[in-house]
Enzyme design. Structure first.
Site, PDB file in Angstrom:
ATOM      1  N   SER A 176      15.771 -51.181   1.583  1.00  0.00           N
ATOM      2  CA  SER A 176      15.427 -50.091   0.666  1.00  0.00           C
ATOM      3  C   SER A 176      15.918 -48.757   1.197  1.00  0.00           C
ATOM      4  CB  SER A 176      13.906 -50.039   0.475  1.00  0.00           C
ATOM      5  OG  SER A 176      13.535 -48.879  -0.232  1.00  0.00           O
ATOM      6  N   TYR A 178      18.441 -45.427  -5.171  1.00  0.00           N
ATOM      7  CA  TYR A 178      18.228 -44.792  -6.465  1.00  0.00           C
ATOM      8  C   TYR A 178      19.225 -43.649  -6.531  1.00  0.00           C
ATOM      9  CZ  TYR A 178      13.663 -47.159  -6.410  1.00  0.00           C
ATOM     10  OH  TYR A 178      12.668 -48.090  -6.365  1.00  0.00           O
ATOM     11  N   THR A 232      19.191 -49.373  -8.130  1.00  0.00           N
ATOM     12  CA  THR A 232      18.029 -49.760  -8.939  1.00  0.00           C
ATOM     13  C   THR A 232      17.989 -48.884 -10.188  1.00  0.00           C
ATOM     14  OG1 THR A 232      16.875 -50.465  -6.965  1.00  0.00           O
ATOM     15  CG2 THR A 232      15.511 -50.041  -8.899  1.00  0.00           C
ATOM     16  N   LYS A 274      20.200 -53.370 -10.186  1.00  0.00           N
ATOM     17  CA  LYS A 274      18.916 -54.088 -10.083  1.00  0.00           C
ATOM     18  C   LYS A 274      17.926 -53.527 -11.091  1.00  0.00           C
ATOM     19  CE  LYS A 274      15.128 -54.946  -6.813  1.00  0.00           C
ATOM     20  NZ  LYS A 274      14.093 -53.961  -7.189  1.00  0.00           N
ATOM     21  N   HIS A 306      10.870 -55.175 -11.211  1.00  0.00           N
ATOM     22  CA  HIS A 306      10.391 -54.382 -10.069  1.00  0.00           C
ATOM     23  C   HIS A 306       9.033 -54.915  -9.581  1.00  0.00           C
ATOM     24  CE1 HIS A 306      11.628 -50.312  -8.323  1.00  0.00           C
ATOM     25  NE2 HIS A 306      10.540 -50.588  -7.639  1.00  0.00           N
TER      26      HIS A 306
HETATM   27  C1  LIG Z   1       5.624 -52.486  -1.980  1.00  0.00           C
HETATM   28  C2  LIG Z   1       6.877 -52.601  -2.790  1.00  0.00           C
HETATM   29  C3  LIG Z   1       7.894 -51.679  -2.607  1.00  0.00           C
HETATM   30  C4  LIG Z   1       9.072 -51.786  -3.341  1.00  0.00           C
HETATM   31  N1  LIG Z   1      10.079 -50.907  -3.089  1.00  0.00           N
HETATM   32  C5  LIG Z   1      11.236 -51.022  -3.771  1.00  0.00           C
HETATM   33  C6  LIG Z   1      12.321 -50.156  -3.483  1.00  0.00           C
HETATM   34  O1  LIG Z   1      12.250 -49.310  -2.609  1.00  0.00           O
HETATM   35  N2  LIG Z   1      13.450 -50.303  -4.214  1.00  0.00           N
HETATM   36  C7  LIG Z   1      13.576 -51.260  -5.194  1.00  0.00           C
HETATM   37  O2  LIG Z   1      14.621 -51.352  -5.834  1.00  0.00           O
HETATM   38  N3  LIG Z   1      12.568 -52.119  -5.453  1.00  0.00           N
HETATM   39  C8  LIG Z   1      11.420 -52.015  -4.764  1.00  0.00           C
HETATM   40  N4  LIG Z   1      10.415 -52.911  -5.011  1.00  0.00           N
HETATM   41  C9  LIG Z   1      10.643 -54.029  -5.956  1.00  0.00           C
HETATM   42  C10 LIG Z   1      11.240 -55.258  -5.234  1.00  0.00           C
HETATM   43  O3  LIG Z   1      12.579 -55.032  -4.875  1.00  0.00           O
HETATM   44  C11 LIG Z   1      11.211 -56.506  -6.104  1.00  0.00           C
HETATM   45  O4  LIG Z   1      11.831 -56.227  -7.336  1.00  0.00           O
HETATM   46  C12 LIG Z   1       9.816 -57.068  -6.356  1.00  0.00           C
HETATM   47  O5  LIG Z   1       8.949 -56.843  -5.263  1.00  0.00           O
HETATM   48  C13 LIG Z   1       9.914 -58.562  -6.622  1.00  0.00           C
HETATM   49  O6  LIG Z   1       8.700 -59.079  -6.969  1.00  0.00           O
HETATM   50  P1  LIG Z   1       7.710 -59.870  -5.964  1.00  0.00           P
HETATM   51  O7  LIG Z   1       7.077 -58.817  -5.091  1.00  0.00           O
HETATM   52  O8  LIG Z   1       6.773 -60.512  -6.918  1.00  0.00           O
HETATM   53  O9  LIG Z   1       8.520 -60.871  -5.166  1.00  0.00           O
HETATM   54  C14 LIG Z   1       9.226 -52.827  -4.287  1.00  0.00           C
HETATM   55  C15 LIG Z   1       8.209 -53.766  -4.457  1.00  0.00           C
HETATM   56  C16 LIG Z   1       7.044 -53.666  -3.715  1.00  0.00           C
HETATM   57  C17 LIG Z   1       5.980 -54.708  -3.903  1.00  0.00           C
HETATM   58  C1  LIG Z   2       9.736 -45.274  -2.699  1.00  0.00           C
HETATM   59  C2  LIG Z   2       9.321 -46.074  -3.907  1.00  0.00           C
HETATM   60  C3  LIG Z   2       9.930 -45.500  -5.134  1.00  0.00           C
HETATM   61  C4  LIG Z   2       9.570 -47.510  -3.693  1.00  0.00           C
HETATM   62  C5  LIG Z   2       9.444 -48.395  -4.887  1.00  0.00           C
HETATM   63  O1  LIG Z   2      10.403 -48.650  -5.577  1.00  0.00           O
HETATM   64  C6  LIG Z   2       8.176 -49.040  -5.191  1.00  0.00           C
HETATM   65  O2  LIG Z   2       7.182 -48.737  -4.531  1.00  0.00           O
HETATM   66  O3  LIG Z   2       8.128 -49.866  -6.104  1.00  0.00           O
END
Ligand SMILES: Cc1cc2nc3c(=O)[nH]c(=O)nc-3n(C[C@H](O)[C@H](O)[C@H](O)COP(=O)(O)O)c2cc1C
Ligand SMILES: CC(C)CC(=O)C(=O)O
Length: 331
Positions: free
Chosen positions: A93, A116, A142, A207, A231
């Site tokens: 990330s 992003y 994303t 994404k 997401h």
């Molecule tokens: C705590 C957390 C932080 C995330 N941060 C990002 C991120 O920084 N960038 C992003 O594109 N997706 C982010 N996501 C989404 C994940 O890339 C992913 O799409 C998602 O967690 C998949 O679902 P799952 O947690 O059910 O496996 C985040 C998800 C979680 C749970």
């Molecule tokens: C820094 C945040 C925007 C990270 C994210 O994508 C999330 O927490 O789902």
């Protein structure tokens, strides 16, 4: 659920500050999509093919989806995650708590950089150069976040900022307050994707695609591949489960670019279902965070090992073959 994954999740819940646990676990709105992502897999079944010998399917089609702030889960943060890869791709990330160069240096597998697009193109470009210099193999933009998702758990806890001592390290020295720039969400267009492509030779993935028409546009605008993703239920709480959106996107793309699926993948069987429905790979979000919080690098490794073992077993049961015609509804 596999008892190892259940144990890691329970241990993570026990060791994490409840506010940070809720940041990782939570979703947007009423968390309907969060729940649906997992439930949708339970509604699918596989019809194995028989008498096909061992088949030809090889490899482990799993990658680690980008998640922010790994130092909230473990003191070694993204370094611990990166050390666990053993060949698996880590999409790191932009909001990592370790600089991308250090993540790549520690990694035992390829690292891709998630970002992003930022309203100030100079900031986007600086991030791309950091990823390139670090040795990342691809960029993942994303596109499902024109605005921040509304996470009720975080709002209730008043969780808006990282604790003292932790920062989104890739945003350092980009001329913000005290040299640390905030990550901004903003609406962009396909022209912005083209502009990004024009300044880098790295493959650019997108994404957060759910609509088949956007998948077609992504292929037309030169995306190297796409992630069908909501997401992890953290953006719009009105969308389908990710796996429900997958088949129409796969059909629309018609093999032009690879399609990764993430959201609710919790077992090797889920990986097999995603692949049978046409995904090139499945991405893991929260299971990796639970492994990391429970037992650092070793915990992440255990998550990957469990999924690999389950996936290989399911594929062997299916005659080494996974295809759309083998997926049926349970209800
Ligand atoms: C705590 C957390 C932080 C995330 N941060 C990002 C991120 O920084 N960038 C992003 O594109 N997706 C982010 N996501 C989404 C994940 O890339 C992913 O799409 C998602 O967690 C998949 O679902 P799952 O947690 O059910 O496996 C985040 C998800 C979680 C749970
Ligand atoms: C820094 C945040 C925007 C990270 C994210 O994508 C999330 O927490 O789902």
């Amino acid at each position: 659920m596999n008892p190892v994954l259940a144990e890691l999740h329970e241990k993570a819940r026990a060791v994490l500050d409840p506010v940070h646990y809720d940041f990782f676990a939570g979703g947007a709105g009423d968390e309907i999509v969060l729940a649906r992502n997992e439930a949708a897999f339970r509604r699918l079944a596989l019809l194995p093919r028989v008498l096909r010998g061992k088949g030809i399917r090889a490899g482990f089609p799993v990658l680690i989806s980008p998640t922010a702030f790994h130092k909230l889960a473990h003191p070694d943060g993204e370094l611990a995650t990166a050390r666990a890869l053993d060949g698996t791709v880590l999409v790191s990330s932009m909001a990592s708590t370790v600089p991308i160069a250090d993540v790549v240096a520690a990694a035992s597998g390829p690292v891709w950089f998630q970002l992003y697009l930022q309203p100030d193109f100079a900031v986007t470009e600086a991030l791309v150069r950091r990823a390139e210099r670090a040795g990342c193999a691809a960029l993942v933009v994303t596109v499902d976040s024109p605005v921040f998702g509304r996470h009720r758990r975080d709002i209730e806890h008043g969780f808006h900022d990282l604790p003292a001592g932790l920062a989104a390290e890739n945003m350092r020295d980009l001329a913000g307050v005290n040299g640390l720039r905030r990550i901004e969400m903003s609406a962009f267009t396909w022209e912005d994707v083209e502009r990004l492509r024009s300044i880098t030779s790295l493959p650019v993935w997108l994404k957060g695609i759910l609509h088949p028409a956007d998948a077609v546009l992504a292929a037309g605008h030169g995306a190297a591949g796409i992630f069908v993703s909501n997401h992890g239920g953290r953006q719009l709480d009105l969308v389908p489960a990710a796996v429900e959106a997958l088949p129409a996107v796969v059909d629309a793309v018609a093999g032009r670019i690879p399609v990764v699926l993430d959201g609710g993948v919790r077992s090797g069987g889920d990986v097999a279902l995603a692949v049978a429905l046409g995904a090139s790979a499945a991405g893991l979000g929260r299971p990796v965070l639970w492994g990391l919080a429970a037992d650092g690098s070793h915990g992440v490794r255990r998550v990957l090992d469990v999924l690999r073992d389950e996936f290989e077993h399911v594929v062997a049961m299916c005659g080494g073959q996974l295809s759309r015609d083998m997926v049926v509804s349970r209800c």
